[in-house]
Design an enzyme around this catalytic site. Structure first.
Site, PDB file in Angstrom:
ATOM      1  N   CYS A  72       0.860  -1.187   0.000  1.00 43.31           N
ATOM      2  CA  CYS A  72       0.000   0.000   0.000  1.00 43.31           C
ATOM      3  C   CYS A  72       0.897   1.238   0.000  1.00 43.31           C
ATOM      4  O   CYS A  72       1.795   1.359   0.845  1.00 43.31           O
ATOM      5  CB  CYS A  72      -0.893  -0.010   1.239  1.00 43.31           C
ATOM      6  SG  CYS A  72      -1.840   1.516   1.452  1.00 43.31           S
ATOM      7  N   CYS A 144      -8.998  -5.046  -9.665  1.00 44.23           N
ATOM      8  CA  CYS A 144      -8.599  -3.984 -10.582  1.00 44.23           C
ATOM      9  C   CYS A 144      -8.118  -2.810  -9.727  1.00 44.23           C
ATOM     10  O   CYS A 144      -8.926  -2.135  -9.079  1.00 44.23           O
ATOM     11  CB  CYS A 144      -9.798  -3.592 -11.443  1.00 44.23           C
ATOM     12  SG  CYS A 144      -9.426  -2.365 -12.688  1.00 44.23           S
TER      13      CYS A 144
END
Ligand code: FE
Length: 163
Positions: A72, A144
């Site tokens: 992240c 996605c």
């Protein structure tokens, strides 16, 4: 309805991974918008904290297939491995599973007149992208993900590209 089906499929899929990989939920990170603005680029803030979407094809990891892990960009939580990355031909990085069931979370997203399932970082709640059911078999999931939400960490054991 479609969004509910995707959310159920994802939760079922992630639930199946519980027995295979015992992990514990990451400690949560919470910051104010002003604090996030200091640690993220304007584009990352727009996408990760305001649920934006980057342009397709012209982004960092769409056509990138080096071995390693994707963290992240906001908090460093490990999210996806290159082992699960594939080319969805949609213009954004695509993965068929997260690194663990605890690395991400999903929520219903009814914005823009569509029923979609949003993918967020489980540690900092940043928006990452959406998950669909048109992924490769056997799981069929298609995560996605916006490139701007990811930091790629190369696998130190492999110095050659996969393809
Ligand atoms: Fe995060």
């Amino acid at each position: 309805m479609k969004g509910n089906l995707v959310a159920l499929a994802v939760l079922g899929f992630l639930g199946c991974q519980v027995e295979a990989a015992e992990t514990k939920p990451p400690d949560k990170i919470t910051k104010t918008d002003d604090q996030w603005k200091q640690s993220l680029s304007p584009a990352q803030f727009c996408i990760m904290r305001q649920k934006g979407t980057e342009a397709p094809f012209h982004n960092k990891y769409d056509s990138f297939f080096q071995p390693g892990v994707y963290q992240c960009a906001a908090c460093g939580n490990q999210l996806f491995s290159s082992d699960s990355k594939y080319d969805s031909h949609t213009g954004w990085p695509a993965f068929f599973r997260p690194v663990s069931k605890d690395s991400i979370k999903v929520e219903k997203d009814n914005s823009l007149g569509m029923e979609r399932t949003e993918v967020l970082c489980a540690k900092c709640d940043s928006h990452l992208g959406h998950v669909f059911l048109d992924g490769p078999k056997p799981g069929g999931l298609h995560f996605c993900i916006n490139s701007a939400c990811l930091n790629f960490i190369p696998d130190p054991a492999s110095k050659t590209a996969k393809k």
